[in-house]
Scaffold this active site. Structure first.
Site, mmCIF file in Angstrom:
data_model
loop_
_atom_site.group_PDB
_atom_site.id
_atom_site.type_symbol
_atom_site.label_atom_id
_atom_site.label_comp_id
_atom_site.label_asym_id
_atom_site.label_seq_id
_atom_site.Cartn_x
_atom_site.Cartn_y
_atom_site.Cartn_z
ATOM 1 N N ARG A 4 110.993 111.648 109.772
ATOM 2 C CA ARG A 4 110.600 112.647 110.767
ATOM 3 C C ARG A 4 110.827 112.115 112.181
ATOM 4 O O ARG A 4 111.241 112.867 113.072
ATOM 5 C CB ARG A 4 109.133 113.049 110.546
ATOM 6 C CG ARG A 4 108.717 114.257 111.359
ATOM 7 C CD ARG A 4 107.394 114.805 110.900
ATOM 8 N NE ARG A 4 106.298 113.861 111.139
ATOM 9 C CZ ARG A 4 105.048 114.041 110.717
ATOM 10 N NH1 ARG A 4 104.724 115.128 110.025
ATOM 11 N NH2 ARG A 4 104.116 113.154 110.973
ATOM 12 N N LYS B 107 107.878 115.781 116.614
ATOM 13 C CA LYS B 107 106.627 115.208 117.108
ATOM 14 C C LYS B 107 106.859 114.601 118.490
ATOM 15 O O LYS B 107 106.896 113.386 118.671
ATOM 16 C CB LYS B 107 106.107 114.163 116.115
ATOM 17 C CG LYS B 107 104.621 114.336 115.830
ATOM 18 C CD LYS B 107 104.164 113.533 114.647
ATOM 19 C CE LYS B 107 102.665 113.373 114.654
ATOM 20 N NZ LYS B 107 101.927 114.608 114.370
ATOM 21 N N GLU C 254 100.500 127.322 113.477
ATOM 22 C CA GLU C 254 99.632 126.189 113.135
ATOM 23 C C GLU C 254 98.622 125.995 114.249
ATOM 24 O O GLU C 254 98.529 126.815 115.158
ATOM 25 C CB GLU C 254 100.467 124.932 112.889
ATOM 26 C CG GLU C 254 101.296 124.472 114.068
ATOM 27 C CD GLU C 254 101.930 123.092 113.851
ATOM 28 O OE1 GLU C 254 101.266 122.216 113.278
ATOM 29 O OE2 GLU C 254 103.074 122.908 114.271
#
Ligand SMILES: *Cc1c(COP(=O)(O)O)cnc(C)c1O
Length: 341
Positions: A82, A184, A220
């Site tokens: 990720r 992220k 989210e």
């Protein structure tokens, strides 16, 4: 190894400096060897890319002591992959995935006295991150970067049982369509600070963000993915290009299907459907699952049938199974548990 004298069960979620951290520098197109250092301070140019144009990304994962006394890390290869995606999107150099996992392991080993004992509920939180470190004044990617990993022991997320939380539907967006919601990046969090503080000032624990293009679908919260359970026991989790692909959520989907034999739908979830769900939870590394008891949409309350006292029944099973796998009480799928020592 003698454990540090820490009151593990009463630790919060805050920064406690430990003995060693990893640091590697990228210069002239290549990463150096990398090393462990005792120095917790970062010294960079006043004009560093990260300070001027927020070129930075991070990861979060945990090390635990299992029931049989081993120190393990949960799926670090997923975090490495990720972070690679984050780096590519931000024009940052990828730190090779195998070396990334080795570096995480070296940090845990060097700080093994800070890994909380089994049964304490506490864990060792690991924070890998990368940032542009050389001077940048015109808008362009940095030429030099630093990749660092520190760790800090954190207390049990739920002290005295998981209490369901109350969230509100936010009028702010977390991410733009085709933006950076799926990586992220530190900048995603900078943007979420005002909405989360406003939510707290209004008495809510978290924000539910809707899809930024149509504001009709569930995305989210600021730092956790949604997981719903239907009245007939199906697990439903929102699918969108602008949500961050939570490793906890993906692990729970696997656990639901392969361990609990549940049906799982990963699909777009319209906000209009939320009132019909039986259970709702937020998933992320920090809490694994936080149960949601109430969702407030501009004064209109949606009370989740599982209530404000405890987790829903299926949510609890998911939680118990995944934490059982992490703590070595339940056999893990191949490759999920990296044994450190
Ligand atoms: C990190 C993060 C999550 C949770 O991901 P995990 O891999 O499960 O810890 C969810 N949403 C956002 C926005 C995040 O930054």
């Amino acid at each position: 190894m003698e454990k540090k004298n820490i009151d593990w069960s009463n630790l919060g979620f805050g920064y406690v400096p430990t003995d060693k951290r990893f640091v590697s520098n990228y210069k002239n197109g290549a990463w150096d060897e990398g090393t462990l250092t005792s120095d917790p301070n970062v010294v960079i140019s006043e004009c560093a890319g990260v300070l001027q144009y927020s070129q930075s990304c991070f990861e979060g994962l945990k090390a635990y002591t299992t029931e049989d006394g081993h120190i393990v890390i949960f799926r670090p290869d997923m975090n490495a992959a990720r972070m690679k995606d984050s780096c590519k999107r931000l024009e940052m150099p990828v730190y090779p995935e195998d070396k990334w996992v080795e570096a995480v392991v070296s940090v845990v080993k060097a700080n093994d006295a800070y890994v909380p004992p089994y049964g304490s509920g506490a864990t060792l939180y690991l924070r890998p991150y990368m940032f542009g470190s050389d001077a940048v004044i015109g808008v362009h990617p940095s030429a030099e970067y630093q990749f660092r990993i520190f760790c800090t022991p954190v207390g049990p997320y739920f002290k005295g049982g998981a209490k369901p939380i109350t969230i509100r539907v936010s009028d702010y967006d977390r991410a733009a369509p085709h933006g950076t919601g799926n990586i992220k990046a530190g900048l995603n969090y900078a943007m979420s600070l005002y909405p989360i503080m406003e939510a707290h000032r209004q008495g809510f624990d978290e924000n539910m963000y809707l899809d930024p293009a149509t504001r009709t679908k569930v995305e989210e919260t600021g730092g956790a993915n949604f997981l719903f359970v239907t009245k007939d026991g199906k697990v439903v989790t929102p699918k969108s290009d602008s949500i961050l692909p939570s490793i906890t959520r993906r692990s729970l989907v696997y656990v639901a299907r392969e361990y609990l034999g549940l049906e799982v739908e990963e699909r777009e979830v319209y906000f209009d459907e939320v009132k019909d769900f039986a259970e709702c939870g937020l998933c992320g590394t920090a809490a694994v699952i936080s149960p949601v008891g109430k969702i407030v949409d501009h004064g209109k309350e949606i009370c989740i049938p599982s209530g404000m006292e405890k987790m829903g029944e299926i949510t609890q099973k998911l939680y118990d199974t995944l934490t059982g796998i992490q703590m070595g009480r339940i056999k893990a799928p191949e490759g999920w548990i990296k044994v450190v020592e």
